[in-house]
Design a protein around this motif. Sequence first.
Motif, PDB file in Angstrom:
ATOM      1  N   LEU A 129     -20.602 -49.001  -9.683  1.00 19.69           N
ATOM      2  CA  LEU A 129     -21.484 -50.029  -9.116  1.00 19.69           C
ATOM      3  C   LEU A 129     -22.755 -49.444  -8.514  1.00 19.69           C
ATOM      4  N   ARG A 130     -22.826 -48.126  -8.356  1.00 22.94           N
ATOM      5  CA  ARG A 130     -24.039 -47.515  -7.792  1.00 22.94           C
ATOM      6  C   ARG A 130     -24.721 -46.628  -8.826  1.00 22.94           C
ATOM      7  N   ASP A 131     -24.133 -45.482  -9.178  1.00 22.84           N
ATOM      8  CA  ASP A 131     -24.795 -44.622 -10.176  1.00 22.84           C
ATOM      9  C   ASP A 131     -24.749 -45.312 -11.539  1.00 22.84           C
ATOM     10  N   GLY A 132     -23.623 -45.977 -11.832  1.00 18.78           N
ATOM     11  CA  GLY A 132     -23.506 -46.691 -13.115  1.00 18.78           C
ATOM     12  C   GLY A 132     -24.599 -47.719 -13.254  1.00 18.78           C
ATOM     13  N   GLY A 189     -21.176 -46.935   0.903  1.00 20.64           N
ATOM     14  CA  GLY A 189     -22.579 -47.279   0.652  1.00 20.64           C
ATOM     15  C   GLY A 189     -23.418 -46.007   0.719  1.00 20.64           C
ATOM     16  N   LEU A 190     -24.387 -45.897  -0.164  1.00 20.16           N
ATOM     17  CA  LEU A 190     -25.222 -44.688  -0.240  1.00 20.16           C
ATOM     18  C   LEU A 190     -26.429 -44.811   0.686  1.00 20.16           C
ATOM     19  N   ALA A 191     -26.851 -43.679   1.233  1.00 21.64           N
ATOM     20  CA  ALA A 191     -28.013 -43.669   2.133  1.00 21.64           C
ATOM     21  C   ALA A 191     -28.710 -42.315   2.018  1.00 21.64           C
ATOM     22  N   ILE A 206     -19.908 -44.001   4.789  1.00 24.61           N
ATOM     23  CA  ILE A 206     -21.334 -43.828   4.522  1.00 24.61           C
ATOM     24  C   ILE A 206     -21.495 -42.509   3.778  1.00 24.61           C
ATOM     25  N   HIS A 207     -22.234 -42.573   2.687  1.00 27.18           N
ATOM     26  CA  HIS A 207     -22.486 -41.396   1.850  1.00 27.18           C
ATOM     27  C   HIS A 207     -23.971 -41.056   1.980  1.00 27.18           C
ATOM     28  N   THR A 208     -24.249 -39.986   2.689  1.00 26.71           N
ATOM     29  CA  THR A 208     -25.653 -39.634   2.881  1.00 26.71           C
ATOM     30  C   THR A 208     -25.988 -38.352   2.125  1.00 26.71           C
ATOM     31  N   PHE A 209     -27.222 -38.264   1.638  1.00 29.16           N
ATOM     32  CA  PHE A 209     -27.564 -37.103   0.810  1.00 29.16           C
ATOM     33  C   PHE A 209     -28.995 -36.636   1.038  1.00 29.16           C
ATOM     34  N   ILE A 210     -29.182 -35.336   0.754  1.00 25.63           N
ATOM     35  CA  ILE A 210     -30.534 -34.767   0.735  1.00 25.63           C
ATOM     36  C   ILE A 210     -30.519 -33.633  -0.295  1.00 25.63           C
ATOM     37  N   PHE A 245     -21.186 -36.175   2.795  1.00 19.23           N
ATOM     38  CA  PHE A 245     -22.522 -35.567   2.682  1.00 19.23           C
ATOM     39  C   PHE A 245     -22.666 -34.936   1.293  1.00 19.23           C
ATOM     40  N   SER A 246     -23.769 -35.256   0.611  1.00 18.61           N
ATOM     41  CA  SER A 246     -24.051 -34.675  -0.709  1.00 18.61           C
ATOM     42  C   SER A 246     -25.302 -33.833  -0.668  1.00 18.61           C
ATOM     43  N   ALA A 247     -25.238 -32.677  -1.345  1.00 20.86           N
ATOM     44  CA  ALA A 247     -26.426 -31.831  -1.520  1.00 20.86           C
ATOM     45  C   ALA A 247     -26.955 -32.132  -2.914  1.00 20.86           C
ATOM     46  N   GLU A 248     -27.941 -33.021  -2.974  1.00 24.04           N
ATOM     47  CA  GLU A 248     -28.438 -33.434  -4.296  1.00 24.04           C
ATOM     48  C   GLU A 248     -28.959 -32.215  -5.061  1.00 24.04           C
ATOM     49  N   ASP A 249     -28.680 -32.170  -6.345  1.00 28.23           N
ATOM     50  CA  ASP A 249     -29.056 -31.057  -7.223  1.00 28.23           C
ATOM     51  C   ASP A 249     -28.395 -29.749  -6.795  1.00 28.23           C
ATOM     52  N   ASP A 255     -23.809 -32.115  -9.643  1.00 24.72           N
ATOM     53  CA  ASP A 255     -24.614 -31.482 -10.688  1.00 24.72           C
ATOM     54  C   ASP A 255     -25.524 -32.608 -11.201  1.00 24.72           C
ATOM     55  N   THR A 256     -26.548 -32.864 -10.397  1.00 23.22           N
ATOM     56  CA  THR A 256     -27.386 -34.057 -10.560  1.00 23.22           C
ATOM     57  C   THR A 256     -28.035 -34.158 -11.938  1.00 23.22           C
ATOM     58  N   VAL A 257     -28.413 -33.008 -12.506  1.00 19.92           N
ATOM     59  CA  VAL A 257     -29.117 -33.067 -13.798  1.00 19.92           C
ATOM     60  C   VAL A 257     -28.240 -32.563 -14.942  1.00 19.92           C
ATOM     61  N   VAL A 265     -16.822 -33.456  -6.317  1.00 15.55           N
ATOM     62  CA  VAL A 265     -17.869 -33.147  -7.307  1.00 15.55           C
ATOM     63  C   VAL A 265     -18.375 -34.424  -7.946  1.00 15.55           C
ATOM     64  N   HIS A 266     -19.608 -34.344  -8.423  1.00 15.12           N
ATOM     65  CA  HIS A 266     -20.295 -35.510  -8.978  1.00 15.12           C
ATOM     66  C   HIS A 266     -21.131 -34.965 -10.150  1.00 15.12           C
ATOM     67  N   CYS A 267     -20.602 -35.095 -11.369  1.00 14.57           N
ATOM     68  CA  CYS A 267     -21.252 -34.411 -12.494  1.00 14.57           C
ATOM     69  C   CYS A 267     -21.922 -35.396 -13.440  1.00 14.57           C
ATOM     70  N   HIS A 268     -23.135 -35.054 -13.844  1.00 17.97           N
ATOM     71  CA  HIS A 268     -23.842 -35.858 -14.852  1.00 17.97           C
ATOM     72  C   HIS A 268     -23.663 -35.237 -16.230  1.00 17.97           C
ATOM     73  N   ASN A 269     -23.932 -36.067 -17.235  1.00 14.39           N
ATOM     74  CA  ASN A 269     -23.480 -35.738 -18.587  1.00 14.39           C
ATOM     75  C   ASN A 269     -24.590 -35.310 -19.531  1.00 14.39           C
TER      76      ASN A 269
HETATM   77  O1  KIV Z   1     -26.559 -37.355  -8.966  1.00 15.71           O
HETATM   78  C1  KIV Z   1     -26.663 -37.274  -7.733  1.00 15.71           C
HETATM   79  O2  KIV Z   1     -27.036 -36.231  -7.161  1.00 15.71           O
HETATM   80  C2  KIV Z   1     -26.354 -38.459  -6.951  1.00 15.71           C
HETATM   81  C3  KIV Z   1     -26.233 -38.249  -5.484  1.00 15.71           C
HETATM   82  C4  KIV Z   1     -26.816 -39.377  -4.721  1.00 15.71           C
HETATM   83  C5  KIV Z   1     -24.807 -37.991  -5.131  1.00 15.71           C
HETATM   84  O3  KIV Z   1     -26.107 -39.514  -7.494  1.00 15.71           O
END
Ligand code: KIV
Length: 516
Positions: free
Chosen positions: A14-17, A74-76, A98-102, A140-144, A172-174, A203-207
């Motif tokens: 519902l968020r990244d999708g 919820g993302l922030a 709460i899911h916060t990221f930078i 807490f997420s460390a984007e990228d 693994d954002t990218v 972990v949060h992996c992109h394809n």
């Molecule tokens: O891909 C990503 O880094 C994200 C973060 C917000 C977790 O979607």
Amino acid sequence: MNEKGKLIIFDTTLRDGEQSPGASMTREEKLRIAKALEKLRVDVIEAGFPIASPGDFEAVQAVARAIRDSRVCGLARALEKDIDCAGEALKDAVSGRIHTFIATSPIHMQQKLRMTPDQVVEQAVWAVKRARNLIDDVEFSAEDAGRSDIDFLCRVFEQAIKAGATTINVPDTVGYNLPDQFGHTIQTLLERIPNADKAVFSVHCHNDLGLASANSLAAVANGARQVECTINGLGERAGNASLEEVVMAVRTRRDLFDCDTELDTTQIVNCSRLVASITGFPVQPNKAIVGANAFAHEAGIHQDGVLKSRETYEIMRAQDVGWVQNRMVLGKHSGRNAFRARLEELGTVFNSEAELNTAFGRFKDLADKKHEIFDDDLQALVNDAGFSSENERVRLISLRVCSETGETPRASVVLSLDGQEQHCSAEGGGPVDAAFKAIESIVGVEAVLELYSVNSLTSGTDAQGEVTVRMQKDGRIVNGQGADTDIVIASVKAYVNAFNKLLQDQEETHVQQGHV
Ligand code: KIV
Ligand code: ZN
């Protein structure tokens, strides 16, 4: 659960999708998917990014109020207004997060944030503390992270845990990592961060390289205990790790993993169909687990083997992921209760008697045209424009087409636009083209039709055709869907559905600019 550890499944459909171009969903659609995910027993449902728009805020709030058995997240960004907005949207949740990221990679810090590493650590710590003042469960997420320096990751994660983060996410954002490398990153983080035992590592992996599921599994093998994933692998660009692949890999190869999920895997196919039909992103036939061919055997030698012993060519049982025969469930004489019960099994719960009555009326119309009503027909029926009708500005009243050899096809369309009945006739290369031209001139919104596809929902010439259209206006993309035994009507329903989304998005974007 036995002596194995628990693997937490965090679903972000519902968020990244929703960040897949054209996959935007209404609040009602999000609620239906959230309820199906709860039935699948996912641990955490990331329901949206509340600061992004009032629509997103309301959707997260509605999911937080409706869901009891899964945690709602919820993302922030690491910003005050984002965190407070997420806290507000989640305040009625039975259990919220709460899911916060930078961002932490050199390229993101320098080019995007224009912040020094020290400032990023400081901001991360501040954000986690702020979120912890609102709620006990903070991710807490460390984007990228996949392109970040490992020493810096250790530093920022250690500080985030000290500040109160209960889950540490490594995205693994990218989609740049390879499985061995990503697994090694997780192992290193767990070994080197002194307070790593105070948080769950996720972990949060992109394809982007087709490795999202493989990277997630490598991370689990090296100690990650939460995987962020989506149904059908939906998500930004090439998508996220696919929930069904990760969950079934861990379940099927339990000999190799020392953890397992608590999901009811028999709900997987229902969720997959629901997400595909709501978003208009069909599942490719050869997709693992949920593709139509995932358990089909074509080669004679395979068929022979399976008939003698299923395990010769099958490593999972089709019924364990919810593949029942797409059997005839209902017919012309079925009553409202049977209709409601079967839809509930498929993940659709009616919010009111009026909603049930509308859908049941459509079911009876369909049963007059088609003897056998299959699960896919039912799913399409409730997804059709009209089920969640509160935001529809355009409605189809009637359609007449004339198509004859040697003559130019012609269509006459009657629509209701903002409550006013409007008529238009047009000619075109075929009846669909003519009908679309008539609709365009009534609606008066110029958009580019980027995709038109027709898919037969079931077999037989009385099958419903399911039409998907993708439209683009000023860089915004929407998908529209419609189903009917008449494919010209299905096409018109899909086109009207897409226009409704474009018109709705236009209003939302307008408010969003003032809101953020
Ligand atoms: O891909 C990503 O880094 C994200 C973060 C917000 C977790 O979607
Ligand atoms: Zn992502």
